[in-house]
Design a protein around this motif. Structure first.
Motif, short mmCIF file in Angstrom:
data_model
loop_
_atom_site.label_atom_id
_atom_site.label_comp_id
_atom_site.label_asym_id
_atom_site.label_seq_id
_atom_site.Cartn_x
_atom_site.Cartn_y
_atom_site.Cartn_z
N UNK A 118 -21.24 -60.47 -59.86
CA UNK A 118 -21.85 -61.48 -60.72
C UNK A 118 -21.11 -61.53 -62.06
N UNK A 119 -20.84 -60.33 -62.61
CA UNK A 119 -20.13 -60.25 -63.88
C UNK A 119 -18.73 -60.83 -63.75
N UNK A 120 -18.03 -60.45 -62.69
CA UNK A 120 -16.65 -60.92 -62.49
C UNK A 120 -16.60 -62.44 -62.38
N UNK A 121 -17.56 -63.03 -61.66
CA UNK A 121 -17.57 -64.48 -61.48
C UNK A 121 -17.75 -65.20 -62.81
N UNK B 282 -14.31 -66.73 -63.80
CA UNK B 282 -14.56 -68.14 -63.48
C UNK B 282 -13.48 -68.76 -62.59
N UNK B 283 -12.79 -67.93 -61.84
CA UNK B 283 -11.81 -68.44 -60.89
C UNK B 283 -12.52 -68.83 -59.60
N UNK B 284 -11.94 -69.75 -58.82
CA UNK B 284 -12.55 -70.11 -57.54
C UNK B 284 -12.78 -68.90 -56.64
N UNK B 285 -11.83 -67.96 -56.69
CA UNK B 285 -11.94 -66.77 -55.85
C UNK B 285 -13.12 -65.90 -56.30
N UNK B 286 -13.28 -65.74 -57.60
CA UNK B 286 -14.37 -64.92 -58.12
C UNK B 286 -15.72 -65.57 -57.84
N UNK C 97 -22.63 -70.51 -58.64
CA UNK C 97 -22.59 -69.88 -57.32
C UNK C 97 -24.02 -69.76 -56.79
N UNK C 98 -24.18 -69.82 -55.47
CA UNK C 98 -25.47 -69.54 -54.84
C UNK C 98 -25.25 -68.96 -53.46
#
Length: 379
Positions: free
Chosen positions: A151-154, A158-162, A194-195
Motif C-alpha cells: 500500500x505504501x509503495x503504491x 505511483x507507478x503502474x507496476x506498484x 487501486x482496489x
C-alpha cells in the motif's frame, strides 16, 4: 410499563423460555377453571330455580288443602328459605371466585410479561453483541492492512507496476476475507488508485474526497485510529448495503509519518446483519408475530426481518426512556392487542462500540383475536 434488566446467563435464558411456556399453560388452566366454576354456579342456580318453583307449587297446593295441608306448608316454606340461602351462597361464591381468578390472571399475566420482556431483551443484547464483536474485528483489519508495504509503495511510487501490485495484494486479502465487497486505496486527494476487485467494482479513477469514511480517516491523528461510514448503499459496491472502515496510510508505515493516502474496507453489512436478525432463536409462532431489527439513535432501521433497511424509522412513545437503558423492555397498547418491545443498546467489545440499538418487537395475541399473526408495527 418500562422495565430495565441486567444480562442473564444462557442457562437463565433457557429457564426464562421454559418459564414463559409454563405460565402460558397456567394461564390457560386458569381460564378453564374460571369457565368451569362459572358453569357449575350457573348449574346450581338452574337447579335452585327449579326447587323454588316446586316450593311455590307446594305452597299453592297446601293452601288448597286447607287444614290438612298445614304440615306440608311448613315443609314448603323451609324449602323456600333454603332456596334463598342457596341464592345468597351462589352469589357470594360467584363474586369471590371471579375476584380470586381475576387476581390470579393478573399475577400470571404480569409474570408472563416480565419473562417475555426479559427474554426478548436478552436476545436483542445477543444480537447487538454479535454485531459489535464482528465490527471490532473489521476495525482491526483496516488498521493492520493500512500498514502493508505494498500500500505504501503504491502511494509513494505511483507507478503502474506498484499500483497493480497493490490491487493484486488487496485481491489476495479479499480471497481470505470474504466478508468484504472490496478494498480500495486512495491518495490524499481522495482518488481511488487501486482496489481488490477491479473487474467487479470499477471504482478506480473515482474520487472519494467527500465520503464520510475518507474524511474521518484523514481527520484521525494516527495510524492506530480509524475512520468509519455507517450503513449506506455504497457506490463502491454497486449500491449494496455496506459499512466502510478506513485508516490513513503513512509514509514508512510509521505512526507519526506523513499521511500519503487512505485505505477503505467495504464490508458486506447485509451479509452479517440480516443473518443475525433472521436467525434470532424465536419459535415459528413467535416469528410470525415478531419484528427483529437494529436501529441507530434516530431510529433509522439498519437491519430488519421485514427487509426495510434504511427505508423505515421506528419511533414510539417512551422510546427515549427505553434507549437510555442498557437492556430492558416496554409494553405498548394497541387496538388489537399489546406489543412487547425488548431492547438492548450496544455495550461495545474491546475498543469498539457501534452505539446502535437492537430491538425485538413482538405482538401479543389478544383473547378476542386468537388467530392474529400479522407482523407488529409502530406509528
Amino acid at each position: 410499563m418500562l422495565v430495565d434488566q441486567q444480562r442473564p446467563s444462557q442457562q437463565q435464558q433457557q429457564q426464562q423460555q421454559e418459564g414463559s411456556s409454563s405460565l402460558e399453560t397456567v394461564a390457560k388452566l386458569s381460564e378453564l377453571l374460571s369457565a368451569k366454576t362459572e358453569a357449575a354456579i350457573n348449574q346450581i342456580d338452574h337447579i335452585n330455580g327449579e326447587a323454588q318453583v316446586l316450593a311455590i307449587n307446594a305452597l299453592i297446593e297446601a293452601s288448597r288443602a286447607g287444614e290438612a295441608g298445614k304440615a306440608f306448608t311448613v315443609v314448603a316454606e323451609e324449602m323456600s328459605r333454603l332456596s334463598r340461602k342457596i341464592v345468597d351462597t351462589t352469589d357470594r361464591l360467584r363474586k369471590e371466585s371471579r375476584g380470586a381468578i381475576s387476581e390470579l390472571k393478573d399475577i400470571i399475566r404480569m409474570q408472563a410479561t416480565n419473562i417475555r420482556g426479559i427474554r426478548l431483551s436478552d436476545l436483542a443484547l445477543t444480537n447487538i453483541d454479535l454485531v459489535d464483536r464482528n465490527l471490532y474485528e473489521r476495525s482491526c483489519d483496516v488498521r493492520w492492512w493500512a500498514k502493508d508495504s505494498s500500500m505504501v509503495a503504491a502511494l509513494v511510487d505511483k507507478t503502474p507496476e506498484a499500483l497493480e501490485m497493490a490491487s493484486r495484494r488487496l485481491g489476495v486479502i479479499l480471497d481470505a476475507y470474504t466478508v468484504y465487497f472490496d478494498l480500495v486505496l486512495c491518495d490524499v486527494e481522495g482518488n481511488v488508485v487501486a482496489n481488490g476487485r477491479p473487474h467487479q467494482f470499477r471504482s478506480q479513477g473515482t474520487n472519494q474526497r467527500s465520503s464520510p469514511w475518507f474524511e474521518s480517516a484523514m481527520a484521525s491523528a494516527s495510524g492506530d485510529q480509524f475512520g468509519f461510514q455507517t450503513v449506506h448503499r455504497s457506490p463502491l459496491a454497486n449500491n449494496q448495503l455496506a459499512v466502510i472502515f478506513s485508516c490513513c496510510v503513512k509514509e514508512n508505515c510509521q505512526g507519526n509519518g506523513k499521511v500519503i493516502g487512505v485505505l477503505g474496507t467495504v464490508f458486506n453489512w447485509e451479509g452479517l446483519a440480516q443473518e443475525i436478525v433472521n436467525k434470532t432463536p424465536l419459535s415459528k409462532e413467535e416469528k410470525a408475530t415478531s419484528r427483529v431489527c437494529m436501529v441507530d439513535d434516530r431510529g433509522t432501521v439498519l437491519a430488519d426481518t421485514e427487509g426495510r433497511m434504511l427505508e423505515d424509522s421506528i419511533q414510539f412513545a417512551g422510546q427515549s426512556e427505553l434507549y437510555a437503558m442498557k437492556k430492558g423492555f416496554i409494553m405498548k397498547k394497541l387496538d388489537d392487542g399489546d406489543l412487547c418491545i425488548g431492547h438492548a443498546v450496544s455495550t461495545g467489545y474491546e475498543t469498539y462500540s457501534s452505539g446502535w440499538h437492537s430491538m425485538i418487537i413482538q405482538k401479543l395475541r389478544s383473547s378476542s383475536s386468537p388467530s392474529s399473526s400479522s407482523s407488529p408495527s409502530l406509528a
